[in-house]
Design an enzyme around this catalytic site. Sequence first.
Site, PDB file in Angstrom:
ATOM      1  N   ILE A   1       0.869  -1.168   0.000  1.00  0.00           N
ATOM      2  CA  ILE A   1       0.000   0.000   0.000  1.00  0.00           C
ATOM      3  C   ILE A   1       0.906   1.218   0.000  1.00  0.00           C
ATOM      4  O   ILE A   1       1.851   1.307   0.783  1.00  0.00           O
ATOM      5  CB  ILE A   1      -0.891   0.029   1.260  1.00  0.00           C
ATOM      6  N   CYS A   2       0.654   2.162  -0.901  1.00  0.00           N
ATOM      7  CA  CYS A   2       1.367   3.446  -0.886  1.00  0.00           C
ATOM      8  C   CYS A   2       2.884   3.212  -0.948  1.00  0.00           C
ATOM      9  O   CYS A   2       3.376   2.471  -1.797  1.00  0.00           O
ATOM     10  CB  CYS A   2       0.930   4.213   0.359  1.00  0.00           C
ATOM     11  N   THR A   3       3.628   3.810  -0.036  1.00  0.00           N
ATOM     12  CA  THR A   3       5.089   3.729  -0.066  1.00  0.00           C
ATOM     13  C   THR A   3       5.630   2.434   0.516  1.00  0.00           C
ATOM     14  O   THR A   3       6.847   2.266   0.626  1.00  0.00           O
ATOM     15  CB  THR A   3       5.716   4.930   0.668  1.00  0.00           C
TER      16      THR A   3
END
Length: 316
Positions: free
Chosen positions: A106-108
């Site tokens: 998820i995301c970074t």
Amino acid sequence: MKTVAILLFPDLLMLDVAGPMDVFSIANRYLPPQEAYRIVTLAAGERTVRASNGLAMQADLLIEDAEPAYDLLLVPGGPGAYNDSHGALLAWLGRAAEASRRYGSICTGAFILGEAGLLEGRRVTTHWHYIERLAARCPGAEIETDQIYIRDGKLLTSGGVTAGIDLALGVVAEDHGRKLALDVAKVLLVVMQRQGGQAQFSPLAAGVVGDDSPIARVQNHVLEHLDEPFSIERMAALVAMSPRHFSRVFAREVKMTPMEFLQGARLDRARNLLETGDLPLKTVAYRSGFGSVRHMSFLFAEKLGLSPAQYRRQFS
């Protein structure tokens, strides 16, 4: 029963964990017990970690006590994902990802997957603000800049923060059908399919390269006169360069062509006008240098996946 495992580490982003977890837990309300998701959280070193918002979280298990494989193994993002190194976690993550049916970020959280060597040669994405940083860290990855989430084989990666909800809804739809995923989305008051991608949230024009360079002077002049027509020849003449040499220097310093910069600057100007006022679309198009609403609408659809009117409804 399918097991979803989520890794916890210090300085993670809480919503990256809570969003997907709530998708799967709400899906369980509709599923018979034998088909429900089992959700576990894992950590390395210490079970208690503190999220970037200050909240302490306790993992269910340490990785040395965890199962070797999962139906879905997810790594959230947060400052701890790209600012810290993760030592012994990486070897375990590499083995667990290979053994699991699906894994992702998820995301970074993509930075941790990259650190573990799991992004090489794969199509991936991350939060729009960290695309260039991830590209520098993982030059062997094929990084998509505008996707909410991407599936490449058994690897799933998502854009920033709430995109983890989109990814989890996609997993539920894959496992149990679109209707169940839609029911979960309705409970969460989110849409199953967003209009447009990450580009609608990020600036499209590059920043001005430097106050004293010829290219910076051209950029500033363009930004101050966006309602005027520009060509390569006109921009080059501003700094007494040949069009060919100017284009080469501009692309080297700005990492995009002069016309890409111009187009991005005009789109950014139009977006700002749509977000902050109620000017007619014809006025927005004129002040942004598009010349017509039709041309502006074409570029909005091509670059952002939305019409100007849809953009105004969504962001103003």
